[in-house]
Motif scaffolding. Sequence first.
Motif: not given
Lengths: 201, 201, 201, 201
Positions: C9-16, C59-62, C116-119
């Motif tokens: 879905s392009d939604k995923h991409r759009r949100i990222i 996280i996903s974005l990264f 990376s420290k807190f999650m």
Amino acid sequence: MSQSSKKNSDKHRRIIQAALKVFARNGFYNSKVSEIARAAKVADGTIYLYFQNKDDILISLFEEEMAAILQKVRLAMSDYDDPVEKLKQFALNHLRLVEEHKELAEIIQVEIRQSSKFMKEYKVIQFGEYLNLISDIVKEGQGKGVFRQDVKPGIFKRAFFGALDEMSRYWVLSPVKKYSIETAATEISSYFLDGVLLVRN
Amino acid sequence: MSQSSKKNSDKHRRIIQAALKVFARNGFYNSKVSEIARAAKVADGTIYLYFQNKDDILISLFEEEMAAILQKVRLAMSDYDDPVEKLKQFALNHLRLVEEHKELAEIIQVEIRQSSKFMKEYKVIQFGEYLNLISDIVKEGQGKGVFRQDVKPGIFKRAFFGALDEMSRYWVLSPVKKYSIETAATEISSYFLDGVLLVRN
Amino acid sequence: MSQSSKKNSDKHRRIIQAALKVFARNGFYNSKVSEIARAAKVADGTIYLYFQNKDDILISLFEEEMAAILQKVRLAMSDYDDPVEKLKQFALNHLRLVEEHKELAEIIQVEIRQSSKFMKEYKVIQFGEYLNLISDIVKEGQGKGVFRQDVKPGIFKRAFFGALDEMSRYWVLSPVKKYSIETAATEISSYFLDGVLLVRN
Amino acid sequence: MSQSSKKNSDKHRRIIQAALKVFARNGFYNSKVSEIARAAKVADGTIYLYFQNKDDILISLFEEEMAAILQKVRLAMSDYDDPVEKLKQFALNHLRLVEEHKELAEIIQVEIRQSSKFMKEYKVIQFGEYLNLISDIVKEGQGKGVFRQDVKPGIFKRAFFGALDEMSRYWVLSPVKKYSIETAATEISSYFLDGVLLVRN
DNA sequence: GATGAATGAGGGTTCATTCAT
DNA sequence: AATGAATGAACCCTCATTCAT
């Protein structure tokens, strides 16, 4: 008329049955429509083809199930002529039904009371009829000169139902049963018929 | 020495009282914390200085009010020695308390039953003690040879309470009263003491 | 077969992509989910169909962007055999990517270090792989007898990356660039390859 | 002038020290002002007698601690005349300071980068001075004809600091150290002084 | 009829900051 | 100066309901 009327669809039934389980487990407010849909194996949106909204599921559930119960109790009591026996049978039947329809009983115990207060449009007709089965027995007993004339049927029906209902709640909510259904029914009937005094006032 | 403990703050009391009104009017799930805050004339956040969360308001409300009630009933019944009289007084007192504490009664009727099922950590201790006031009367009556020995106190207490409670519900939920408190109390007591049969089995 | 999986879905991409902009502009903690939703032209709730929570967006974005970058760098460096040239190209590529993906770079600079420290649950695998591209070059260089044998790849990779990264930060955070990407890349490569001494120790 | 100036109060110091611990442990955004107050054994409100707001605690913390560090490093390096030795000592000192002031280092690593971007009014002056210690060494080295004339001090200072900083991050964030401080400092200095090539270009 | 992705209003809770004492 | 109870704005997330397919 047509075969495809909503009520004929098994979807309707499946949703009601699913709601029965889900509401009994989580309570109305903690149940999600999507959870009912999943349990009924229909899509979320499908629910709204058969019911107006979440409230309507609960109300329909109650009315339809209650109608069936009412039918059963009426039938069960038609075998007896003696008002005394009728009252005993009502008690026994009521507790048996609670046992058989545990989930429905749970929902009535906790949810319908909510609803009858907060779902404005809703009037609990079936429930009134159920209570009137009791007052009818009383009136019949008084007519036949078996019951005291000063007993007020309008109070008696609530007292008797309340006694049975509180007993049911105890069963529904607690995991272990200390008394058998028969024992409880006999006991409660005897309170209301004979009283607990050794020597009457 | 000091009056500064949290419980002594009138805020705690004000919030409980506000919640009493709001929950009684809308039901727990339809009440907003901000609504309680407004009714108590405190800020939303202040609620959370005195209660852990919304559930905790309901539970605290119930426990604190119930403790007061329990106290009252115990006191009221301490005047009587005769178990028969005690039972009658219990009925009268219970219905009077419901009348006096209408909002609390409404909440107990509809919300506490929910909670006792769904708020896992919560044990309804006070309520058990209240029921035991009844079974204690029965045991005393049996000890004094006034009540039938075969009466099971564990069933009786629920039946008697249930009868009164269902009557209360009727009052709490319906706008008009058909019977006076005294009539209802006398009626219900007489069912359980003498039975409704003209001639005993 | 079908193109209907959530990821497609392009939604995923759009949100990222929206999150990329929003996080880069405001920082993670100062960004509102509703802001991302607005930027992505979806409803707030839609976000939660594609991501578990706000953290998960970051996280996903990264991870997704990083995977793409990793791919690009690997490809870019596959053209070269000479470790010396590879190292130079890595530096150039890295700085170019930072330039091209300014928003991502900003987020990595400031947010991912937080995360990376807190999650807790989150492990920065992609980043480790990126660093290893450098140590692999070193090892290859040592294998081919071009680099000093006493260089420790585990230290070198961090030192080299850190040098480039600090340069990037300067660019990312400051509005004006004093040096061109090519200059910076050449300079830094030369430090690590030749050192800054006129006469070696 | 007066003895009671804010800076003289030990409260100020205690709050900074408490914030150091709390920010290092939880990160700036996950730290509550009340938590700092508790750690500093002052009331929440007291914080606001010494700092304008939460941001100001972080900024003050950074500036004051950084000033002390700067002092130390300057002092440590005043012993050396040789720019080569100075650079080596800088590396060693920097890593030792990170080790000694672990909490401050953690905060600088993750929080100051945030802040320098999002706390508008704030300019990181101290940090710039710290970086300039490096470029001063380079310029001196070039002046003395020890370092290559083509090295750009503005790039070098960032590259050198970045290399050390990335190494620090690795230490600060990971529980186990693979290399000693001395090893890391020597390694990194050697990269920048001699390069890694066996034979220079 | 059936689906389920999308919507968006709503609310419980947090926490930086204030201010009466 | 110091306190800490009180404030209330802010925000993440849920979920009943809709509607394009």
